[in-house]
Design a protein around this motif. Structure first.
Motif, PDB file in Angstrom:
ATOM      1  N   GLU A 142      -7.864  -8.879   0.665  1.00  0.00           N
ATOM      2  CA  GLU A 142      -7.359  -7.511   0.515  1.00  0.00           C
ATOM      3  C   GLU A 142      -5.877  -7.434   0.867  1.00  0.00           C
ATOM      4  O   GLU A 142      -5.101  -6.735   0.200  1.00  0.00           O
ATOM      5  CB  GLU A 142      -8.176  -6.564   1.395  1.00  0.00           C
ATOM      6  CG  GLU A 142      -9.614  -6.387   0.927  1.00  0.00           C
ATOM      7  CD  GLU A 142     -10.459  -5.587   1.905  1.00  0.00           C
ATOM      8  OE1 GLU A 142      -9.944  -5.216   2.981  1.00  0.00           O
ATOM      9  OE2 GLU A 142     -11.637  -5.328   1.593  1.00  0.00           O
ATOM     10  N   LYS A 143      -5.485  -8.142   1.909  1.00  0.00           N
ATOM     11  CA  LYS A 143      -4.080  -8.147   2.309  1.00  0.00           C
ATOM     12  C   LYS A 143      -3.214  -8.773   1.223  1.00  0.00           C
ATOM     13  O   LYS A 143      -2.123  -8.259   0.892  1.00  0.00           O
ATOM     14  CB  LYS A 143      -3.912  -8.912   3.622  1.00  0.00           C
ATOM     15  CG  LYS A 143      -2.475  -8.958   4.122  1.00  0.00           C
ATOM     16  CD  LYS A 143      -2.383  -9.697   5.442  1.00  0.00           C
ATOM     17  CE  LYS A 143      -0.940  -9.757   5.942  1.00  0.00           C
ATOM     18  NZ  LYS A 143      -0.842 -10.492   7.233  1.00  0.00           N
ATOM     19  N   ALA A 144      -3.685  -9.884   0.641  1.00  0.00           N
ATOM     20  CA  ALA A 144      -2.934 -10.554  -0.420  1.00  0.00           C
ATOM     21  C   ALA A 144      -2.782  -9.647  -1.632  1.00  0.00           C
ATOM     22  O   ALA A 144      -1.701  -9.564  -2.232  1.00  0.00           O
ATOM     23  CB  ALA A 144      -3.623 -11.857  -0.806  1.00  0.00           C
ATOM     24  N   ALA A 145      -3.862  -8.965  -2.007  1.00  0.00           N
ATOM     25  CA  ALA A 145      -3.803  -8.060  -3.163  1.00  0.00           C
ATOM     26  C   ALA A 145      -2.827  -6.914  -2.908  1.00  0.00           C
ATOM     27  O   ALA A 145      -2.039  -6.539  -3.787  1.00  0.00           O
ATOM     28  CB  ALA A 145      -5.195  -7.516  -3.476  1.00  0.00           C
ATOM     29  N   LEU A 146      -2.874  -6.354  -1.702  1.00  0.00           N
ATOM     30  CA  LEU A 146      -1.981  -5.248  -1.357  1.00  0.00           C
ATOM     31  C   LEU A 146      -0.518  -5.690  -1.397  1.00  0.00           C
ATOM     32  O   LEU A 146       0.356  -4.978  -1.918  1.00  0.00           O
ATOM     33  CB  LEU A 146      -2.334  -4.709   0.023  1.00  0.00           C
ATOM     34  CG  LEU A 146      -1.489  -3.537   0.539  1.00  0.00           C
ATOM     35  CD1 LEU A 146      -1.605  -2.337  -0.387  1.00  0.00           C
ATOM     36  CD2 LEU A 146      -1.913  -3.153   1.955  1.00  0.00           C
ATOM     37  N   LEU A 147      -0.237  -6.876  -0.874  1.00  0.00           N
ATOM     38  CA  LEU A 147       1.131  -7.394  -0.896  1.00  0.00           C
ATOM     39  C   LEU A 147       1.610  -7.630  -2.322  1.00  0.00           C
ATOM     40  O   LEU A 147       2.781  -7.394  -2.643  1.00  0.00           O
ATOM     41  CB  LEU A 147       1.212  -8.691  -0.090  1.00  0.00           C
ATOM     42  CG  LEU A 147       1.125  -8.554   1.422  1.00  0.00           C
ATOM     43  CD1 LEU A 147       1.063  -9.931   2.078  1.00  0.00           C
ATOM     44  CD2 LEU A 147       2.309  -7.767   1.968  1.00  0.00           C
ATOM     45  N   SER A 148       0.711  -8.101  -3.188  1.00  0.00           N
ATOM     46  CA  SER A 148       1.082  -8.313  -4.588  1.00  0.00           C
ATOM     47  C   SER A 148       1.471  -7.008  -5.255  1.00  0.00           C
ATOM     48  O   SER A 148       2.444  -6.942  -6.015  1.00  0.00           O
ATOM     49  CB  SER A 148      -0.081  -8.962  -5.353  1.00  0.00           C
ATOM     50  OG  SER A 148      -0.288 -10.278  -4.906  1.00  0.00           O
ATOM     51  N   VAL A 149       0.692  -5.948  -4.989  1.00  0.00           N
ATOM     52  CA  VAL A 149       0.998  -4.629  -5.555  1.00  0.00           C
ATOM     53  C   VAL A 149       2.342  -4.136  -5.030  1.00  0.00           C
ATOM     54  O   VAL A 149       3.169  -3.598  -5.784  1.00  0.00           O
ATOM     55  CB  VAL A 149      -0.123  -3.624  -5.238  1.00  0.00           C
ATOM     56  CG1 VAL A 149       0.275  -2.213  -5.666  1.00  0.00           C
ATOM     57  CG2 VAL A 149      -1.421  -4.032  -5.923  1.00  0.00           C
ATOM     58  N   GLU A 150       2.570  -4.303  -3.731  1.00  0.00           N
ATOM     59  CA  GLU A 150       3.843  -3.876  -3.140  1.00  0.00           C
ATOM     60  C   GLU A 150       5.017  -4.643  -3.760  1.00  0.00           C
ATOM     61  O   GLU A 150       6.077  -4.070  -4.035  1.00  0.00           O
ATOM     62  CB  GLU A 150       3.813  -4.089  -1.632  1.00  0.00           C
ATOM     63  CG  GLU A 150       2.869  -3.151  -0.897  1.00  0.00           C
ATOM     64  CD  GLU A 150       2.786  -3.454   0.590  1.00  0.00           C
ATOM     65  OE1 GLU A 150       3.395  -4.462   1.013  1.00  0.00           O
ATOM     66  OE2 GLU A 150       2.141  -2.687   1.313  1.00  0.00           O
TER      67      GLU A 150
END
Length: 218
Positions: A142-150
């Motif tokens: 989830e953290k990786a996905a959120l960082l990708s979106v950011e």
């Protein structure tokens, strides 16, 4: 949508709506250490009577548990003890094994060092087995996905500024890659750590389309 179809990025115009858009990819990597460390501590003694062997082994087990709990390994399910009594000729041999689960390699090493120092030769300590809990890996994904979106949003904003525009909203967002690379080692070979940390990498890549507007239209 496969990754090969979305490698491009730039500012263009949607054919149907005429909106200005930015097409971007966002990428991130998250490293995570194993959060479950399992090991065993074994104490065994041979005495002429059951009472003697029980007293001798219990005294050492009590100290083992005291040391383990002093490092905040106290929760239910993190410490289990089992024992086996057997006859060894005319004597009795008692074996007690303490199963321990702790959250990090440092705790394991501190417990091991303390017990080796105080009970040298009287206990056997197994090597640490490292693994990941499902919660740990899910949070890392989830953290990786959120960082990708950011990162995608940041890239779109940079592109928009070049043309005097701002990012208004996301028209499309898709995670096009979610991958886990196992068995990476997070400790330098010459760091002085006897035990290597088990580390994995969570990789996320997203494709996004953002609507762009002129500054005065906001």
């Amino acid at each position: 949508m496969s990754a090969s179809n979305v490698r491009h990025e730039g500012i263009s115009t949607l054919d149907l709506s005429g909106k200005q858009i930015a097409k971007v990819e966002g990428y991130s990597e998250v490293l995570v250490d194993a959060d479950i460390i399992e090991f065993e501590i074994l104490v065994q003694m041979t005495k002429s009577s059951v009472e003697e062997v029980n007293i001798s082994v219990s005294k050492r087990i009590d100290y083992v548990l005291y040391v383990v709990k002093s490092f905040n390994v106290k929760d239910e399910g993190t410490i289990r003890v089992r024992q086996m009594l057997c006859k060894d000729g005319s004597n009795f041999r008692l074996i007690k094994e303490v199963f321990i689960v702790c959250p990090d390699l440092k705790t394991y090493e501190e417990i091991s060092n303390k017990l080796t120092e105080k009970l040298n030769g009287l206990v056997r300590i197994s090597s640490a087995r490292q693994r990941y809990s499902s919660t740990c890996l899910q949070q890392a994904r989830e953290k990786a996905a959120l960082l990708s979106v950011e990162n995608a949003y940041r890239k779109a904003s940079q592109m928009a500024r070049v043309s005097g525009q701002e990012v208004a909203m996301a028209l499309y967002l898709e995670e096009i890659e979610c991958r886990q690379e196992d068995n990476l080692r997070g400790v330098n070979e010459f760091s002085g750590d006897v035990h290597r940390k088990l580390t994995c990498k969570l990789i996320s890549r997203v494709f996004a389309i953002y609507e762009l507007v002129n500054f005065l239209e906001q």
